[in-house]
Structure formats: C-alpha cells, structure tokens
Design an enzyme around this catalytic site. Structure first.
Site, PDB file in Angstrom:
ATOM      1  N   HIS A 169      26.837  56.113  45.645  1.00 10.99           N
ATOM      2  CA  HIS A 169      25.366  56.170  45.622  1.00 10.99           C
ATOM      3  C   HIS A 169      24.816  56.067  47.029  1.00 10.99           C
ATOM      4  O   HIS A 169      25.559  55.762  47.972  1.00 10.99           O
ATOM      5  CB  HIS A 169      24.780  55.028  44.763  1.00 10.99           C
TER       6      HIS A 169
ATOM      7  N   HIS B 131      23.771  52.102  39.115  1.00 15.62           N
ATOM      8  CA  HIS B 131      22.884  52.977  39.891  1.00 15.62           C
ATOM      9  C   HIS B 131      23.664  54.145  40.472  1.00 15.62           C
ATOM     10  O   HIS B 131      24.851  54.034  40.786  1.00 15.62           O
ATOM     11  CB  HIS B 131      22.108  52.229  40.973  1.00 15.62           C
TER      12      HIS B 131
ATOM     13  N   HIS C 175      21.807  53.200  53.262  1.00 17.16           N
ATOM     14  CA  HIS C 175      23.269  53.255  53.259  1.00 17.16           C
ATOM     15  C   HIS C 175      23.818  54.274  52.271  1.00 17.16           C
ATOM     16  O   HIS C 175      23.145  54.675  51.327  1.00 17.16           O
ATOM     17  CB  HIS C 175      23.879  51.876  52.984  1.00 17.16           C
TER      18      HIS C 175
ATOM     19  N   HIS D 107      25.630  41.153  45.184  1.00 17.96           N
ATOM     20  CA  HIS D 107      24.223  41.417  44.888  1.00 17.96           C
ATOM     21  C   HIS D 107      23.852  40.848  43.523  1.00 17.96           C
ATOM     22  O   HIS D 107      24.645  40.956  42.579  1.00 17.96           O
ATOM     23  CB  HIS D 107      23.956  42.927  44.817  1.00 17.96           C
TER      24      HIS D 107
ATOM     25  N   TYR E  71      28.862  45.420  53.885  1.00 16.85           N
ATOM     26  CA  TYR E  71      28.153  46.479  54.626  1.00 16.85           C
ATOM     27  C   TYR E  71      28.605  46.496  56.070  1.00 16.85           C
ATOM     28  O   TYR E  71      28.825  45.441  56.679  1.00 16.85           O
ATOM     29  CB  TYR E  71      26.644  46.231  54.605  1.00 16.85           C
TER      30      TYR E  71
ATOM     31  N   GLU F 128      28.472  51.128  52.794  1.00 15.26           N
ATOM     32  CA  GLU F 128      28.822  50.016  51.907  1.00 15.26           C
ATOM     33  C   GLU F 128      30.107  50.381  51.175  1.00 15.26           C
ATOM     34  O   GLU F 128      30.301  51.546  50.817  1.00 15.26           O
ATOM     35  CB  GLU F 128      27.711  49.794  50.864  1.00 15.26           C
TER      36      GLU F 128
HETATM   37 FE   LIG Z   1      24.495  50.058  47.609  1.00 16.22          FE
END
Ligand SMILES: [Fe+2]
Length: 310
Positions: A155, A202, A217, A249, A258, A268
């Site tokens: 993503h 996501h 990112h 997260h 990251y 990431e």
């Molecule tokens: Fe991400």
C-alpha cells in the site's frame, strides 16, 4: 470470483535523485528483484512472491516523491467501465489513457488525478513472470533472498488537501471500503482515511494536508514480527536512515518499521493486521487518541513521522 473490480495495488512509481544508490537500497536492503530497464532509464522491480512483471518503478529526477500509483483490475471490461465511471464522476481531472507497452509487458493504463492531487492508474493486463517459488509443489520461500525480502508491495500512504473528494472517489466510484478513519475536532472532521479494495486492512490511505500530491510512504509485506525485527537489524547493519520502529500501529494493527531510501522517500515494511470483509463496520479513531492510533506502544505523536514528506 468474489473479489471483483479493483483487485489490488499493482505498482508505485517513485522518483529518486540517483539511480545507483537507489538500486542498492531497493535490491540489496529492501530485497526487490529487478525485472527490466527501459530506454527512458526507468528500472522495474518486483517482490519475490508477486507474479506480475513489476510492482515498483524507479526513475531518476531532481526531486524525490511519487509519480503515480497503479491498481490492477480484474478484466479489460472492468477497466473500461471504471474509466468511464471515473470520468463521469467529475471527481477526477487529467483523465488519460497510457498506451499498452509504455510500461514493459503491461497493457493500457487509465490515469487520472484524484482530488488530493495524486496520479492514480488502473490497468487490467501485466504479464505474469511467476513468483520465485513457482506454482507447482512450491516451497514456502525461495533460496537466495536478499535484505528484508518482503513478499509483496502492499500500500501507499499519501497526503493531500481534498480528502473528502478522494474518499468519495475511492468509495463511490472505485468500490473501495473505508476500513478505518481518523476524525478530529467537535465537528469530527475526517483527517485520515484507510481504504481497502480487498480483505486487507488497507490498500491505500490518505491524510488531510494543506498541500496537494505529497507522498508519505510505500509499504511492503513481511510474514511476521520476527521479520520486522530482522528488518530493524538490516537497517543498522546497512546503515540505512531509520525513521521509527519497530513498533505497532493502533490503526490497522500492523507491526511496522519505517526507514528512508537514499533520496528521502519513506519506506515501510510491516506484518499483520486483520481480515476486512465488506460488511465490517468502519473503525473510527478520535484525535484525543491519535498517539495510540499511530504508535500503539509509546502513544506519542512524532512530528518527523507526521510531517516529513516527499
Ligand atoms: Fe503503511
């Protein structure tokens, strides 16, 4: 086939200041595989478990950042339908067809500018080179992997101004679901949107930001937390610029780290998350819990993480 229309992130095209250091990063540190170069000097790469010809495109430029992100759709018919729907929606500008072959071994791509200013593409055809373990009696992982060796490009997180318009375009026209949102203030203004076209938490995400077309990112998938820790070791071993992590997260539940490529583009690698189904309610984070939402362990906002963009 239950998953139809837009299937997944297919490629991200990044600008780098110098190609050779960038290739050492994306091949030796991240662990992607070069699959082609073209007469424009672009380099095409893929991750080891991806079948498609490429998922990352690098080109040399005066400033870092993202040129465009492309999504694979399930058929030529869907591509034409979605292109028509995007044009008719009035939410996109700069709609154009990129001829087949402009990316090696890739069919025609439909490109448009979304309300946050980013160029997004849809395509239905890209040759399948096969993944490194093959399709017949495969081993769980191939020999001779380098670096962090993510299995796939996963993503992007992008920053831009008209978050509402972009979310409307992805939900109402492209068929994405809003897996998670971040809202702020008494009027609960949406400041973050995490959108999925699949079973993942996501496939693309956006943060509201005064400037258009900013890149936060590009993210790549690892199998487990142990691989995230190994990525942290590789970052130190190879003297890579660390941004933050390893940590977790709250948003999407991913275990993450990251770091920056030599041009300052943030990468990431992450593992985990949850399974999204179309009937799953949207998760809402409120700005009073933003620290926990972004970094679940230390629960503190990190100014550099939030505001260093390319
Ligand atoms: Fe991400």
């Amino acid at each position: 086939m239950a998953l139809t229309g837009v299937l997944r992130p297919g490629h991200v095209a990044l600008r780098v200041l110098e190609l050779e250091p960038a290739l050492r990063h994306y091949i030796d540190v991240l662990g992607l595989i070069e699959t082609a170069r073209d007469d424009q000097g672009r380099v095409f790469l893929k991750a080891w478990d991806e079948h498609d010809h490429h998922s990352v495109v690098l080109r040399e430029a005066d400033s870092p950042g993202m040129d465009y992100m492309g999504f694979r759709v399930d058929s030529g018919h869907s591509l034409e339908r979605l292109a028509r729907d995007v044009e008719r929606s009035g939410l996109a500008t700069g709609c154009e067809w990129i001829a087949a072959g402009e990316h090696p071994r890739t069919g025609a791509r439909f490109r448009f500018i979304i309300p946050t200013g980013h160029a997004i593409e849809l395509f239905a055809d890209k040759d399948k080179l096969g993944c490194l373990t093959g399709d017949r009696n495969p081993d769980p992982w191939p020999d001779d992997l380098r670096g962090m060796a993510p299995s796939r490009f996963d993503h992007c997180l992008l920053y831009g101004d008209d978050l509402d318009g972009t979310v409307r375009l992805f939900r109402d026209v492209l068929g994405f679901a809003l897996a998670e949102e971040v809202v702020a203030g008494p009027d609960r203004t949406m400041i973050g949107a995490f959108l999925t076209c699949s079973n993942k938490a996501h496939d693309i995400a956006f943060i509201r930001h005064p400037e258009k077309n900013k890149f936060h990112h590009a993210s790549f998938t690892l199998d487990n937390w142990g691989e995230v820790l190994k990525a942290a070791d590789i970052i130190s071993k190879k003297d890579v610029s660390l941004d933050i992590g390893p940590t977790r997260h709250g948003i999407t539940r991913g275990a993450t780290i990251y770091f920056f490529d030599p041009s300052g583009n943030r990468n990431e690698v992450f593992s985990g998350g949850y399974i999204h189904y179309p009937d799953k309610p949207t998760i809402t984070w409120t700005d009073n819990e933003l620290g926990r939402a972004i970094f679940y362990h230390d629960r503190k906002l990190n100014d550099a993480f939030l505001n260093v963009l390319t």
